[in-house]
Design an enzyme around this catalytic site. Structure first.
Site, PDB file in Angstrom:
ATOM      1  CG  HIS A   1     -29.905  -9.439  58.144  1.00 43.17           C
ATOM      2  ND1 HIS A   1     -30.093  -8.262  58.812  1.00 43.17           N
ATOM      3  CD2 HIS A   1     -31.048 -10.164  58.298  1.00 43.17           C
ATOM      4  CE1 HIS A   1     -31.298  -8.271  59.357  1.00 43.17           C
ATOM      5  NE2 HIS A   1     -31.902  -9.399  59.059  1.00 43.17           N
TER       6      HIS A   1
ATOM      7  CG  ASP B   1     -35.056 -16.782  56.301  1.00 43.44           C
ATOM      8  OD1 ASP B   1     -35.787 -17.189  57.216  1.00 43.44           O
ATOM      9  OD2 ASP B   1     -35.130 -15.642  55.819  1.00 43.44           O
TER      10      ASP B   1
HETATM   11  N1  CMC Z   1     -26.145 -13.537  47.204  1.00 43.11           N
HETATM   12  C1  CMC Z   1     -25.239 -12.896  46.410  1.00 43.11           C
HETATM   13  N2  CMC Z   1     -24.949 -11.585  46.535  1.00 43.11           N
HETATM   14  C2  CMC Z   1     -25.590 -10.888  47.488  1.00 43.11           C
HETATM   15  C3  CMC Z   1     -26.537 -11.494  48.341  1.00 43.11           C
HETATM   16  C4  CMC Z   1     -26.809 -12.874  48.174  1.00 43.11           C
HETATM   17  N3  CMC Z   1     -27.696 -13.485  48.966  1.00 43.11           N
HETATM   18  N4  CMC Z   1     -27.041 -10.555  49.189  1.00 43.11           N
HETATM   19  C5  CMC Z   1     -26.421  -9.395  48.879  1.00 43.11           C
HETATM   20  N5  CMC Z   1     -25.553  -9.592  47.848  1.00 43.11           N
HETATM   21  C6  CMC Z   1     -24.637  -8.590  47.265  1.00 43.11           C
HETATM   22  C7  CMC Z   1     -25.385  -7.606  46.387  1.00 43.11           C
HETATM   23  O1  CMC Z   1     -25.420  -8.043  45.047  1.00 43.11           O
HETATM   24  C8  CMC Z   1     -24.574  -6.344  46.582  1.00 43.11           C
HETATM   25  O2  CMC Z   1     -23.398  -6.487  45.807  1.00 43.11           O
HETATM   26  P1  CMC Z   1     -22.687  -5.178  45.128  1.00 43.11           P
HETATM   27  O3  CMC Z   1     -22.218  -4.345  46.291  1.00 43.11           O
HETATM   28  O4  CMC Z   1     -21.597  -5.746  44.312  1.00 43.11           O
HETATM   29  O5  CMC Z   1     -23.752  -4.487  44.333  1.00 43.11           O
HETATM   30  C9  CMC Z   1     -24.169  -6.402  48.044  1.00 43.11           C
HETATM   31  O6  CMC Z   1     -24.131  -7.822  48.362  1.00 43.11           O
HETATM   32  C10 CMC Z   1     -25.109  -5.678  49.000  1.00 43.11           C
HETATM   33  O7  CMC Z   1     -26.433  -6.176  48.777  1.00 43.11           O
HETATM   34  P2  CMC Z   1     -27.751  -5.307  48.966  1.00 43.11           P
HETATM   35  O8  CMC Z   1     -28.848  -5.925  48.194  1.00 43.11           O
HETATM   36  O9  CMC Z   1     -27.437  -3.853  48.710  1.00 43.11           O
HETATM   37  O10 CMC Z   1     -27.991  -5.466  50.536  1.00 43.11           O
HETATM   38  P3  CMC Z   1     -29.334  -5.155  51.306  1.00 43.11           P
HETATM   39  O11 CMC Z   1     -28.962  -4.850  52.714  1.00 43.11           O
HETATM   40  O12 CMC Z   1     -30.157  -4.145  50.589  1.00 43.11           O
HETATM   41  O13 CMC Z   1     -30.152  -6.552  51.228  1.00 43.11           O
HETATM   42  C11 CMC Z   1     -30.872  -8.765  51.707  1.00 43.11           C
HETATM   43  C12 CMC Z   1     -30.192  -7.501  52.255  1.00 43.11           C
HETATM   44  C13 CMC Z   1     -31.158  -9.708  52.872  1.00 43.11           C
HETATM   45  C14 CMC Z   1     -32.224  -8.386  51.056  1.00 43.11           C
HETATM   46  C15 CMC Z   1     -29.946  -9.441  50.669  1.00 43.11           C
HETATM   47  O14 CMC Z   1     -28.728  -9.808  51.284  1.00 43.11           O
HETATM   48  C16 CMC Z   1     -30.596 -10.668  50.006  1.00 43.11           C
HETATM   49  O15 CMC Z   1     -31.303 -10.518  49.006  1.00 43.11           O
HETATM   50  N6  CMC Z   1     -30.347 -11.908  50.553  1.00 43.11           N
HETATM   51  C17 CMC Z   1     -30.977 -13.096  50.036  1.00 43.11           C
HETATM   52  C18 CMC Z   1     -32.398 -13.217  50.578  1.00 43.11           C
HETATM   53  C19 CMC Z   1     -32.435 -13.587  52.046  1.00 43.11           C
HETATM   54  O16 CMC Z   1     -31.753 -14.512  52.495  1.00 43.11           O
HETATM   55  N7  CMC Z   1     -33.300 -12.888  52.820  1.00 43.11           N
HETATM   56  C20 CMC Z   1     -33.540 -13.195  54.228  1.00 43.11           C
HETATM   57  C21 CMC Z   1     -33.050 -12.119  55.156  1.00 43.11           C
HETATM   58  S1  CMC Z   1     -33.009 -12.698  56.863  1.00 43.11           S
HETATM   59  C22 CMC Z   1     -34.667 -12.963  57.295  1.00 43.11           C
HETATM   60  C23 CMC Z   1     -35.346 -11.702  57.584  1.00 43.11           C
HETATM   61  O17 CMC Z   1     -35.102 -11.118  58.653  1.00 43.11           O
HETATM   62  O18 CMC Z   1     -36.127 -11.262  56.726  1.00 43.11           O
END
Ligand code: CMC
Length: 426
Positions: free
Chosen positions: A315, A372
């Protein structure tokens, strides 16, 4: 001590001063609205990781402590002691209702739950295979045509009427979208049922509003189910400036009708990085298929050359735990027997959870299960089809979108949302 922030352009050794604004809780912000006029440069923050886009008094999140409050009240307290309808009232009217006010609001929502008869033709025009999110999105935009009366934001009563109307109609639109996608007849709302029970009724009843065939009691709606779904709606009610809410506010900033602003919010929510993750979680658990395959998929999630991500993990704001996920996890344990939760899916989910919570990759990146990750197992037990998981998020979040829209419109200093760019083309 001056409450300002000084930045220096090291190329010219010129310093610029900006005001620091303090909220009631959470980090202060640096007011950079004069940055361009002072420096001739823009600030750059892709994905808004350090940007506060607005002031707001609706929801407070402390991502490090795993805290979520609406109008100052903790989410645990709200879910435990108040209905979803009361949470809606709180978000819209800035305080919890008295029992009489709650009853009045409940009645208003029951009366407003019907949609215009001619809207049925809109549903019928979609192919049966249409995803309920796409149909809902169009139906909500179409409300502008059927209920497009001019909304005067100066008239609080009129604006709240518009808010109640969309909250009340959303479960009907969701249920109609689903029934259309199944090719089965629509079931009208039953005003004798509460908001949440009515939704389950519109999903499950046979034509004519029949719930049981003969002595078959399978198709009833139990109070446990209503309570669980009501909690799920409350947990989704608002979440400050997330992607879909920011979309709603951006559309509001152009003076577009609130219902199209909400339909844009639905579009933003659908993606798998946001609300669409709840559908993807269950699809992913089903794809993994067995606890024996979990290690393989954890390895894929950790492989940075593989785009595969564990759905329901991570998140932007919560770096400790998602308090909504914690509540749902508790609810899942409580309801395990009563709702006959799918044991195989739960076993796979619980193995993923155990591994991820202890694995260096997830721990170092502060990737915890989010809302989720847990909602899907409960929704499955409530016989909500997977394609309807994100529509469940929409029903719950509608109040948050409309409350944020109302707040935006009350802000005399609000401006059209118009960011700039760092041009890199020819
Ligand atoms: N599985 C594996 N690796 C992950 C995941 C995941 N679900 N989420 C983040 N990472 C890794 C990502 O690859 C990155 O690694 P590195 O630093 O080595 O490049 C690091 O963690 C940071 O990720 P980010 O994409 O820069 O983080 P963000 O804050 O931009 O994205 C997120 C947040 C929720 C979009 C992301 O964690 C994600 O895609 N999660 C899976 C989808 C999900 O469950 N979404 C629902 C969110 S909660 C409901 C809502 O409020 O919408």
């Amino acid at each position: 001590m001056k409450n300002t922030f000084t930045m220096t352009d090291n190329r010219t050794d010129t310093s610029y001063e900006f005001d620091i604004l303090d909220g009631t809780r959470g980090p202060s912000v640096v007011d950079i609205s004069s940055f361009y006029s002072q420096t001739g440069m823009f600030t750059y923050d892709q994905g808004y990781t350090s940007t506060a886009s607005t002031k707001s008094a609706i929801t407070f999140i402390d991502g490090d402590k795993g805290e979520l409050r609406h109008r100052g009240i903790d989410i645990e307290d709200l879910v435990e002691n108040h209905s979803y309808i009361e949470v809606c009232y709180l978000l819209l009217k800035k305080r919890l209702p008295t029992p009489e006010e709650a009853k009045g609001f409940d009645l208003e929502l029951r009366h407003r739950s019907f949609i215009h008869e001619r809207m049925k033709g809109l549903f019928d025009s979609f192919p049966i295979s249409g995803h309920p999110m796409a149909i809902m999105n169009s139906a909500v935009a179409a409300l502008t045509v059927f209920y497009g009366d001019h909304i005067s934001i100066e008239n609080e009563e009129e604006a709240l009427e518009m808010a109640a109307r969309i909250i009340a109609k959303m479960p009907t639109i969701a249920a109609f979208s689903y029934r259309h996608s199944m090719g089965i007849p629509f079931i009208y709302p039953d005003v004798n049922r509460s908001f949440t029970e009515n939704f389950l009724y519109m999903m499950r009843a046979y034509p004519g509003g029949v719930m049981k065939i003969g002595n078959d009691g399978e198709n009833t709606i139990s109070p446990v189910e209503v309570k669980a779904l009501d909690a799920i709606f409350s947990l989704h009610a608002d979440h400050e400036q997330n992607a879909s809410t920011t979309t709603v506010r951006n559309v509001a900033s152009t003076n577009a009708h609130p219902y199209v602003a909400i339909s844009s919010g639905i579009s933003a929510l659908w993606g798998s990085a946001h609300g669409g993750a709840n559908e993807q979680v269950i699809k992913q658990l089903e794809m993994i298929g067995s606890v024996d395959n979990v290690d393989k998929y954890i390895a894929k999630a950790k492989d940075r050359s593989d785009p595969f991500r564990l759905m329901g993990f991570g998140h932007r704001v919560y770096k400790n735990f998602d308090p909504r996920a914690k509540i749902l996890r508790g609810l899942q344990d409580q309801l395990k027997d009563e709702l006959k939760l799918d044991s195989e899916l739960m076993k796979i989910a619980s193995k993923i959870e155990d591994i991820a919570l202890n694995d260096e990759y997830f721990v170092s990146r502060k990737l915890y299960p989010n809302i989720d990750f847990y909602s899907g197992v409960i929704l499955t037990a409530l016989k909500i089809p997977t394609s309807m998981f994100t529509p469940m998020f929409v029903i719950g979040r509608t109040v948050g979108w409309i409350a944020q829209w109302l707040e935006y419109k009350e802000d005399a200093k609000a401006k059209i949302a118009r960011p700039r760019q760092l041009y890199t083309g020819e």
